[in-house]
Design an enzyme around this catalytic site. Sequence first.
Site, PDB file in Angstrom:
ATOM      1  N   LYS A 175       0.845  -1.201   0.000  1.00 34.11           N
ATOM      2  CA  LYS A 175       0.000   0.000   0.000  1.00 34.11           C
ATOM      3  C   LYS A 175       0.876   1.246   0.000  1.00 34.11           C
ATOM      4  CE  LYS A 175      -1.824   2.885   2.941  1.00 34.11           C
ATOM      5  NZ  LYS A 175      -1.866   4.084   2.109  1.00 34.11           N
ATOM      6  N   ILE A 230       6.035   8.330  13.465  1.00 35.07           N
ATOM      7  CA  ILE A 230       6.107   7.588  14.730  1.00 35.07           C
ATOM      8  C   ILE A 230       4.718   7.304  15.314  1.00 35.07           C
ATOM      9  CG2 ILE A 230       6.416   9.641  16.194  1.00 35.07           C
ATOM     10  CD1 ILE A 230       8.534   8.061  17.727  1.00 35.07           C
ATOM     11  N   THR A 232       1.854   6.989  13.677  1.00 38.45           N
ATOM     12  CA  THR A 232       1.224   5.926  12.874  1.00 38.45           C
ATOM     13  C   THR A 232       1.864   4.589  13.239  1.00 38.45           C
ATOM     14  OG1 THR A 232       1.176   7.563  11.103  1.00 38.45           O
ATOM     15  CG2 THR A 232       0.464   5.354  10.543  1.00 38.45           C
ATOM     16  N   GLU A 250       9.997   1.319  10.268  1.00 41.55           N
ATOM     17  CA  GLU A 250      11.028   2.337   9.978  1.00 41.55           C
ATOM     18  C   GLU A 250      10.349   3.677  10.222  1.00 41.55           C
ATOM     19  OE1 GLU A 250      14.101   1.894   9.230  1.00 41.55           O
ATOM     20  OE2 GLU A 250      14.183  -0.207   8.665  1.00 41.55           O
ATOM     21  N   CYS A 284      13.923  11.038   6.224  1.00 40.71           N
ATOM     22  CA  CYS A 284      13.932  10.556   7.610  1.00 40.71           C
ATOM     23  C   CYS A 284      15.316  10.722   8.244  1.00 40.71           C
ATOM     24  CB  CYS A 284      13.495   9.105   7.663  1.00 40.71           C
ATOM     25  SG  CYS A 284      14.456   8.062   6.563  1.00 40.71           S
ATOM     26  N   GLU A 385      10.535  15.926  14.854  1.00 47.29           N
ATOM     27  CA  GLU A 385      10.864  15.822  13.433  1.00 47.29           C
ATOM     28  C   GLU A 385      10.053  16.861  12.651  1.00 47.29           C
ATOM     29  OE1 GLU A 385       9.422  12.369  11.248  1.00 47.29           O
ATOM     30  OE2 GLU A 385      11.444  12.082  10.470  1.00 47.29           O
TER      31      GLU A 385
HETATM   32  P1  NAD Z   1       2.541   8.575   7.677  1.00 49.70           P
HETATM   33  O1  NAD Z   1       2.778   7.834   8.929  1.00 49.70           O
HETATM   34  O2  NAD Z   1       1.543   9.665   7.689  1.00 49.70           O
HETATM   35  O3  NAD Z   1       2.046   7.591   6.516  1.00 49.70           O
HETATM   36  C1  NAD Z   1       2.842   6.524   6.053  1.00 49.70           C
HETATM   37  C2  NAD Z   1       1.946   5.465   5.462  1.00 49.70           C
HETATM   38  O4  NAD Z   1       1.104   4.941   6.497  1.00 49.70           O
HETATM   39  C3  NAD Z   1       1.001   5.966   4.360  1.00 49.70           C
HETATM   40  O5  NAD Z   1       0.903   4.978   3.363  1.00 49.70           O
HETATM   41  C4  NAD Z   1      -0.313   6.117   5.094  1.00 49.70           C
HETATM   42  O6  NAD Z   1      -1.443   5.987   4.259  1.00 49.70           O
HETATM   43  C5  NAD Z   1      -0.248   4.967   6.087  1.00 49.70           C
HETATM   44  N1  NAD Z   1      -1.083   5.108   7.286  1.00 49.70           N
HETATM   45  C6  NAD Z   1      -1.511   6.251   7.868  1.00 49.70           C
HETATM   46  N2  NAD Z   1      -2.280   5.955   8.950  1.00 49.70           N
HETATM   47  C7  NAD Z   1      -2.330   4.618   9.049  1.00 49.70           C
HETATM   48  C8  NAD Z   1      -2.948   3.711   9.965  1.00 49.70           C
HETATM   49  N3  NAD Z   1      -3.693   4.133  10.992  1.00 49.70           N
HETATM   50  N4  NAD Z   1      -2.765   2.390   9.784  1.00 49.70           N
HETATM   51  C9  NAD Z   1      -2.009   1.934   8.757  1.00 49.70           C
HETATM   52  N5  NAD Z   1      -1.413   2.744   7.844  1.00 49.70           N
HETATM   53  C10 NAD Z   1      -1.562   4.063   7.997  1.00 49.70           C
HETATM   54  O7  NAD Z   1       3.966   9.057   7.178  1.00 49.70           O
HETATM   55  P2  NAD Z   1       4.285   9.991   5.946  1.00 49.70           P
HETATM   56  O8  NAD Z   1       3.893  11.379   6.351  1.00 49.70           O
HETATM   57  O9  NAD Z   1       3.746   9.398   4.692  1.00 49.70           O
HETATM   58  O10 NAD Z   1       5.885   9.855   5.859  1.00 49.70           O
HETATM   59  C11 NAD Z   1       6.747  10.650   6.584  1.00 49.70           C
HETATM   60  C12 NAD Z   1       7.311   9.885   7.763  1.00 49.70           C
HETATM   61  O11 NAD Z   1       7.966   8.710   7.308  1.00 49.70           O
HETATM   62  C13 NAD Z   1       8.360  10.663   8.510  1.00 49.70           C
HETATM   63  O12 NAD Z   1       8.162  10.566   9.895  1.00 49.70           O
HETATM   64  C14 NAD Z   1       9.668   9.973   8.118  1.00 49.70           C
HETATM   65  O13 NAD Z   1      10.695  10.111   9.044  1.00 49.70           O
HETATM   66  C15 NAD Z   1       9.227   8.572   7.967  1.00 49.70           C
HETATM   67  N6  NAD Z   1      10.179   7.834   7.121  1.00 49.70           N
HETATM   68  C16 NAD Z   1      11.069   6.986   7.724  1.00 49.70           C
HETATM   69  C17 NAD Z   1      12.015   6.282   6.959  1.00 49.70           C
HETATM   70  C18 NAD Z   1      13.019   5.353   7.601  1.00 49.70           C
HETATM   71  O14 NAD Z   1      13.754   4.687   6.880  1.00 49.70           O
HETATM   72  N7  NAD Z   1      13.096   5.263   8.922  1.00 49.70           N
HETATM   73  C19 NAD Z   1      12.048   6.479   5.573  1.00 49.70           C
HETATM   74  C20 NAD Z   1      11.137   7.352   4.995  1.00 49.70           C
HETATM   75  C21 NAD Z   1      10.196   8.023   5.788  1.00 49.70           C
END
Ligand code: NAD
Length: 491
Positions: A175, A230, A232, A250, A284, A385
């Site tokens: 997804k 974090i 989520t 991650e 990230c 962040e």
């Molecule tokens: P997000 O948590 O808003 O969403 C990520 C994904 O989770 C999306 O596909 C979203 O639709 C889904 N999601 C949202 N709510 C959900 C739920 N309740 N249950 C299941 N899935 C759900 O994150 P974002 O804004 O898309 O991405 C940015 C974040 O990702 C930042 O915090 C960044 O640090 C992190 N990130 C971490 C890494 C790493 O390697 N550690 C890499 C890239 C991004």
Amino acid sequence: MIEKKMFINGCWEAAVSGRSRQIINPFNQKVISEVAEGGREDAQRAIAAAREAFDSGVWSNLPAAERGELLYQLAGRIAEESEALAELESLDTGKTLEESRWDMADIAGIFRFYAGLADKDGGEVIESPIPNSDSRVVREPVGVCGQISPWNYPLLQAAWKLAPALAAGCTVVVKPSEITPLTTLMITELAAKLDFPPGVINTVLGPGADVGAELAESHLVDLISFTGGIETGKTIMRAASGNVKKIALELGGKNPNIVFADADIDTAVDYALNGVFFHAGQICSAGARLMLEDSIHDGFVEQLKARMAQIRLGDGLRQGTQMGPLISQEHLSKVEKYINVAKAEGARLELGGTRPLAAELQNGFFLLPTLFTECHGDMRIVQEEVFGPVITVEKFSSEEEAVRLANGTIYGLAAGFWTSNAGRIHRVAKQLRFGTVWVNDFNVYFTQAPWGGYKQSGLGRELGRLGLEEYTEVKHIFQNYKPEPLAWFGV
Ligand code: NAD
């Protein structure tokens, strides 16, 4: 033209609800595409297909070398289409084409790497302590994997999950983020033209709260792999507890970039920029938390300001652009809120902090490169962040203080430090509590080495051999080849 539907059990399907979603170019807010907007029922259909495909053994029982061969073929298709994929990624995310090209080269390499590893683990023979017996340890695929990716590196993050899961023999329901699904759809299309059996790869679209939550909650899913924020991540952990799924997370980072006075300062200045401003800081592992030794602070800040003022903002697809927009109005507003928080906390705004004035940038979600000095470890702008083009600068006066401040965070994704002192390199690298530590560099990662976080930056590791092992269960097989009665009970 790319597919706009979901890929379930080998077929392209519209959402059961018939709903769709417009995908927006963050540079000018123009609609790029309109794709199916799935819901829980679509996720359930995809999960059922992945379950059936896994339980039938059509993929997991295939010789590992044959799985690897299909992954090699997919890597080849990705390499052939890399320019089209890179353009689509830049259109969808706003990042520069050059950055998207690096991503696509990596992605083809990730599929090749796991294609090669698919048949390399023959298990282990254990020296059994029991006479007349054999003992073996083998790795087997975990089963059905739900894989949820974020919007900042849409296809790269999906590839980190998809390639090892398929190599291990798992079936997947992928997804992508609902706002950046296009490149994931495109590689699903490339995979759909190869001989993966139906149900092995399923791609569903839609919001996290429905489609993502269904993947996390479903008792038919054996492992959930998530990259994102974090909060989520915590929600997913709770949801996954229903059937004690394996979890790989991650999550975010707040990554210190520490410069000691004995470092090569010009190179460190250059990397203080590289560490943050790729993809407008939406990384990230961004080195958003710059820590400078007292004696070099003022000169370093002046050099940084001069370079930051020259960063060319614009359309990621245009040659010469160095930094694109943020992903959405919602995200821009969040970053702007943090800028106000920083000012209220007493940080000193040295540069930026506002949207640019240039006429051609007014329809995009742009923010000027922003620099705060006089920051302290207890400020929210230092601890949380921000995920935007914002650097905070803290001062330190000793090695011990630098390490203590750097470790003073709930996150533990990555940290970097700059020094020419060999003894310090060993001391500081050992003491930093982060999953990756860069010495005299920043933001380096590659497929062969594991990636993941200490503390609240996550659980488990992606990439490298460990990235494959995440998708396996370990089984111990013990065989007694000369069984004899024990004659213990009831004799
Ligand atoms: P997000 O948590 O808003 O969403 C990520 C994904 O989770 C999306 O596909 C979203 O639709 C889904 N999601 C949202 N709510 C959900 C739920 N309740 N249950 C299941 N899935 C759900 O994150 P974002 O804004 O898309 O991405 C940015 C974040 O990702 C930042 O915090 C960044 O640090 C992190 N990130 C971490 C890494 C790493 O390697 N550690 C890499 C890239 C991004």
